[in-house]
Design a protein around this motif. Sequence first.
Motif: not given
Length: 94
Positions: A72-82
Amino acid sequence: MKSRTAALIGSVGLVLGSAVAVTTTAEAHSVGIHDNCTNFNKKFPHGVGTRAARDRTSGTPVTSFKRSNDIYWAAERHNGDLDRDNDRIACEKA
């Protein structure tokens, strides 16, 4: 003096060449898993949330998402719009 000028021009060429290489690499970026929810849901069909996440919805909450703080945090760091509703579940869907 000519050798000094030539060395300076060569150095500038190296710097400019490096900048062009960086731009070319960025332009060559292919569409990745974190770029949008369509791609993210191909790997995680119900989304990914933190271990303590709860779906915020007026209907039936999604509970079948993968629980992983790291993903989850890897995805948020890459793209906060997810995670647009900020419920700590990225790309949730039933």
